[in-house]
Scaffold this motif. Sequence first.
Motif, short mmCIF file in Angstrom:
data_model
loop_
_atom_site.label_atom_id
_atom_site.label_comp_id
_atom_site.label_asym_id
_atom_site.label_seq_id
_atom_site.Cartn_x
_atom_site.Cartn_y
_atom_site.Cartn_z
N GLU A 144 0.82 -1.14 0.08
CA GLU A 144 -0.01 -0.06 0.00
C GLU A 144 1.05 1.14 -0.07
OE1 GLU A 144 -2.86 2.56 3.21
OE2 GLU A 144 -2.17 0.50 3.61
N ILE A 145 0.53 2.04 -0.69
CA ILE A 145 1.16 3.29 -0.88
C ILE A 145 1.17 4.44 0.38
CG2 ILE A 145 1.98 5.55 -2.25
CD1 ILE A 145 1.01 4.08 -4.72
N VAL A 146 2.14 4.54 1.17
CA VAL A 146 1.74 5.47 2.27
C VAL A 146 2.63 6.69 2.20
CG1 VAL A 146 1.37 3.31 3.65
CG2 VAL A 146 3.81 4.18 3.46
N PHE A 150 3.60 -0.14 2.35
CA PHE A 150 3.62 -0.96 3.45
C PHE A 150 2.72 -2.22 3.09
CE2 PHE A 150 1.24 -2.10 7.38
CZ PHE A 150 2.38 -2.34 8.18
N GLU A 151 3.59 -3.21 3.41
CA GLU A 151 3.11 -4.81 3.26
C GLU A 151 3.22 -5.36 4.46
OE1 GLU A 151 1.47 -6.14 1.13
OE2 GLU A 151 2.27 -7.96 0.25
N LYS A 178 1.81 8.64 6.36
CA LYS A 178 0.56 9.41 5.68
C LYS A 178 0.61 10.66 6.08
CE LYS A 178 -2.16 5.82 3.78
NZ LYS A 178 -3.50 5.29 3.54
N THR A 179 1.04 10.97 7.48
CA THR A 179 0.74 12.33 8.27
C THR A 179 1.99 13.09 7.82
OG1 THR A 179 -0.41 11.56 9.92
CG2 THR A 179 0.65 13.50 10.33
N PRO A 180 2.06 14.43 7.24
CA PRO A 180 3.30 14.98 6.89
C PRO A 180 4.23 15.38 8.00
CG PRO A 180 1.44 15.98 5.78
CD PRO A 180 0.82 15.00 6.57
#
Length: 294
Positions: A167-169, A269-270, A291-293
């Motif tokens: 998953e792209i995080v 993330f896997e 995911k949070t800057p």
Amino acid sequence: MALFASTPPLLEFDLLRSFVAIAESGSFTRAAEQVFRSPAAVSMQIKRLEETLGKSLFLREARQVRLTSEGEVLLSYSRRLLRLNEEAVSQFVTPTIEGTVCFGSPEDLATGVLPKVLAQFARSHPAVAVNVIAGSSTELLSLLDTGELDMALLTAGNVGQDPTRGEIVFTEPLIWACRSGGLAVEKTPLPLAVASRGCCWRTMALEALDKQDIEYRIAYTCDQSSGMQAAVEADLAIAPLPLSHMRAPFVPVDAKLGLPEIGEYQLLFEHRKELGPAGNALARYIVDAWKTPR
């Protein structure tokens, strides 16, 4: 004269939870399923939130919804507030989560950002032991498949890596980095410090140079970004590095020198299917953290 005419309103966590669900799913309907409410109820929640803040948070389009610039800002705060609320509540009303989680990470993260993130997780989940293995993304996927890892962060696009997994995080630009005041960037052919064959950073950088027929030579090759940074610091070469790796004495190569843009790389993330309470807690924390800057 008082700065505020009245006390600023408090943000309700139920509203923030629905807001984050919509932002991440791109749909009021899918978000409603996640928070166990009707789409109409979720719409009313967002209306209340927008009225509280006096800002429009979403752009409603035919097939999806997108965040406004104000919504992007609120998303960052919302994730942090919800995570902090979860940590606070877990100290008092939820059973202590115990266990051991085996986590894999690329070398540059394992020695850079990751220790700080895991230190924060350890403070909120002191009974969970996290064992970290650093390696290449293809190696980490193999360890996941053999059960030696529970979860891993991976860079996308490496040679031999299954593109359907993860998953792209996090997404970040790669930029040409050189030493401030250095001479390597002025040499011909252009000396490069790159990772070993198969690394997506190397592939993206060389393809960008090849498309513009820029002459270069591989002056320094290594398995970790720390080696690339050492070569740049010694003014032996320039290197393609993530924007977050830029620190003194590194500076971006001047755009006037005509080097092509490299593009953005993705962090994935896997995890294995069944994680258990400890693994699920760490998985949520890791995904939210990236995911949070920062």
